[in-house]
Design a protein around this motif. Sequence first.
Motif, PDB file in Angstrom:
ATOM      1  N   ASP A 129       0.833  -1.213   0.000  1.00 54.32           N
ATOM      2  CA  ASP A 129       0.000   0.000   0.000  1.00 54.32           C
ATOM      3  C   ASP A 129       0.866   1.261   0.000  1.00 54.32           C
ATOM      4  O   ASP A 129       0.525   2.254  -0.660  1.00 54.32           O
ATOM      5  N   ALA A 130       1.991   1.242   0.710  1.00 58.33           N
ATOM      6  CA  ALA A 130       2.896   2.400   0.730  1.00 58.33           C
ATOM      7  C   ALA A 130       3.468   2.663  -0.658  1.00 58.33           C
ATOM      8  O   ALA A 130       3.590   3.819  -1.081  1.00 58.33           O
ATOM      9  N   VAL A 131       3.812   1.609  -1.373  1.00 61.54           N
ATOM     10  CA  VAL A 131       4.314   1.751  -2.744  1.00 61.54           C
ATOM     11  C   VAL A 131       3.218   2.327  -3.643  1.00 61.54           C
ATOM     12  O   VAL A 131       3.456   3.259  -4.424  1.00 61.54           O
ATOM     13  N   VAL A 132       2.017   1.800  -3.517  1.00 65.76           N
ATOM     14  CA  VAL A 132       0.890   2.252  -4.337  1.00 65.76           C
ATOM     15  C   VAL A 132       0.560   3.722  -4.048  1.00 65.76           C
ATOM     16  O   VAL A 132       0.229   4.480  -4.964  1.00 65.76           O
ATOM     17  N   ASP A 133       0.688   4.138  -2.791  1.00 64.95           N
ATOM     18  CA  ASP A 133       0.415   5.531  -2.444  1.00 64.95           C
ATOM     19  C   ASP A 133       1.334   6.497  -3.184  1.00 64.95           C
ATOM     20  O   ASP A 133       0.959   7.627  -3.466  1.00 64.95           O
ATOM     21  N   VAL A 134       2.539   6.064  -3.502  1.00 66.02           N
ATOM     22  CA  VAL A 134       3.494   6.924  -4.205  1.00 66.02           C
ATOM     23  C   VAL A 134       3.384   6.762  -5.715  1.00 66.02           C
ATOM     24  O   VAL A 134       3.332   7.740  -6.451  1.00 66.02           O
ATOM     25  N   TYR A 135       3.344   5.527  -6.199  1.00 65.12           N
ATOM     26  CA  TYR A 135       3.398   5.265  -7.637  1.00 65.12           C
ATOM     27  C   TYR A 135       2.034   5.159  -8.309  1.00 65.12           C
ATOM     28  O   TYR A 135       1.928   5.311  -9.521  1.00 65.12           O
ATOM     29  N   GLY A 136       1.024   4.826  -7.567  1.00 64.07           N
ATOM     30  CA  GLY A 136      -0.297   4.609  -8.150  1.00 64.07           C
ATOM     31  C   GLY A 136      -0.649   3.132  -8.150  1.00 64.07           C
ATOM     32  O   GLY A 136       0.206   2.269  -7.937  1.00 64.07           O
ATOM     33  N   ASP A 137      -1.916   2.855  -8.407  1.00 66.73           N
ATOM     34  CA  ASP A 137      -2.412   1.487  -8.293  1.00 66.73           C
ATOM     35  C   ASP A 137      -1.768   0.514  -9.276  1.00 66.73           C
ATOM     36  O   ASP A 137      -1.725  -0.684  -9.019  1.00 66.73           O
ATOM     37  N   TRP A 138      -1.219   1.011 -10.384  1.00 67.43           N
ATOM     38  CA  TRP A 138      -0.575   0.122 -11.356  1.00 67.43           C
ATOM     39  C   TRP A 138       0.582  -0.644 -10.716  1.00 67.43           C
ATOM     40  O   TRP A 138       0.916  -1.743 -11.159  1.00 67.43           O
ATOM     41  N   ALA A 139       1.187  -0.083  -9.676  1.00 70.50           N
ATOM     42  CA  ALA A 139       2.359  -0.706  -9.051  1.00 70.50           C
ATOM     43  C   ALA A 139       1.998  -1.868  -8.126  1.00 70.50           C
ATOM     44  O   ALA A 139       2.865  -2.659  -7.761  1.00 70.50           O
ATOM     45  N   ARG A 140       0.732  -1.989  -7.766  1.00 77.08           N
ATOM     46  CA  ARG A 140       0.336  -3.035  -6.809  1.00 77.08           C
ATOM     47  C   ARG A 140       0.733  -4.424  -7.293  1.00 77.08           C
ATOM     48  O   ARG A 140       1.271  -5.227  -6.545  1.00 77.08           O
ATOM     49  N   GLU A 141       0.464  -4.743  -8.532  1.00 71.94           N
ATOM     50  CA  GLU A 141       0.703  -6.095  -9.048  1.00 71.94           C
ATOM     51  C   GLU A 141       2.177  -6.408  -9.276  1.00 71.94           C
ATOM     52  O   GLU A 141       2.536  -7.573  -9.438  1.00 71.94           O
ATOM     53  N   ILE A 142       3.038  -5.391  -9.297  1.00 71.12           N
ATOM     54  CA  ILE A 142       4.456  -5.662  -9.546  1.00 71.12           C
ATOM     55  C   ILE A 142       5.338  -5.423  -8.327  1.00 71.12           C
ATOM     56  O   ILE A 142       6.538  -5.681  -8.378  1.00 71.12           O
ATOM     57  N   ALA A 143       4.754  -4.947  -7.235  1.00 74.41           N
ATOM     58  CA  ALA A 143       5.537  -4.734  -6.008  1.00 74.41           C
ATOM     59  C   ALA A 143       5.902  -6.088  -5.407  1.00 74.41           C
ATOM     60  O   ALA A 143       5.042  -6.957  -5.230  1.00 74.41           O
ATOM     61  N   VAL A 144       7.171  -6.269  -5.112  1.00 71.04           N
ATOM     62  CA  VAL A 144       7.673  -7.518  -4.548  1.00 71.04           C
ATOM     63  C   VAL A 144       8.176  -7.235  -3.131  1.00 71.04           C
ATOM     64  O   VAL A 144       8.956  -6.298  -2.924  1.00 71.04           O
ATOM     65  N   VAL A 145       7.741  -8.044  -2.169  1.00 75.92           N
ATOM     66  CA  VAL A 145       8.166  -7.889  -0.778  1.00 75.92           C
ATOM     67  C   VAL A 145       8.767  -9.210  -0.315  1.00 75.92           C
ATOM     68  O   VAL A 145       8.137 -10.257  -0.415  1.00 75.92           O
ATOM     69  N   HIS A 146      10.004  -9.137   0.168  1.00 76.38           N
ATOM     70  CA  HIS A 146      10.666 -10.297   0.777  1.00 76.38           C
ATOM     71  C   HIS A 146      10.823 -10.012   2.262  1.00 76.38           C
ATOM     72  O   HIS A 146      11.348  -8.959   2.637  1.00 76.38           O
ATOM     73  N   LEU A 147      10.385 -10.942   3.091  1.00 79.67           N
ATOM     74  CA  LEU A 147      10.522 -10.799   4.536  1.00 79.67           C
ATOM     75  C   LEU A 147      11.573 -11.777   5.027  1.00 79.67           C
ATOM     76  O   LEU A 147      11.465 -12.977   4.786  1.00 79.67           O
ATOM     77  N   ILE A 148      12.565 -11.251   5.709  1.00 79.46           N
ATOM     78  CA  ILE A 148      13.639 -12.093   6.234  1.00 79.46           C
ATOM     79  C   ILE A 148      13.631 -11.981   7.750  1.00 79.46           C
ATOM     80  O   ILE A 148      13.958 -10.933   8.313  1.00 79.46           O
TER      81      ILE A 148
END
Length: 128
Positions: free
Chosen positions: A26-45
């Motif tokens: 959601d933080a990424v989408v707030d900056v880039y727009g909704d188009w970024a939702r499907e391509i945002a990758v999150v790795h949790l270590i």
Amino acid sequence: MPHLTVHVLEDDLVGREVDLIEALTDAVVDVYGDWAREIAVVHLIGLPPNRWGVGGRPAEAPSPSVTFGIKEAAFSRPDAPEIVSRLVSGVTDAVVTVFGERVRSGVSVELVGTPADRTGIGGVVATR
């Protein structure tokens, strides 16, 4: 494609994985727009206790650390200072939403720019 890698103590992470992935996306989408939702990758270590050191000794309660990989060209845009500020504050707020206000002062967000033609997907160099 925005890539976020989060290092956090395993004990702090357990049970919060989905919330953290959603909040960071959601933080990424707030900056880039909704188009970024499907391509945002999150790795949790998740790191076990005593595998995170500060000052030459194991850290007792380190705040999460986020590395945010983006295209280097983002830093040469006229609005780069605003984008950087929004990404850092948005990602920090997302982490705080999940882990609580106690972590805010120690959350680190490192934006790492990748030059064009320096990444690959599926064995092929990505050209954009």
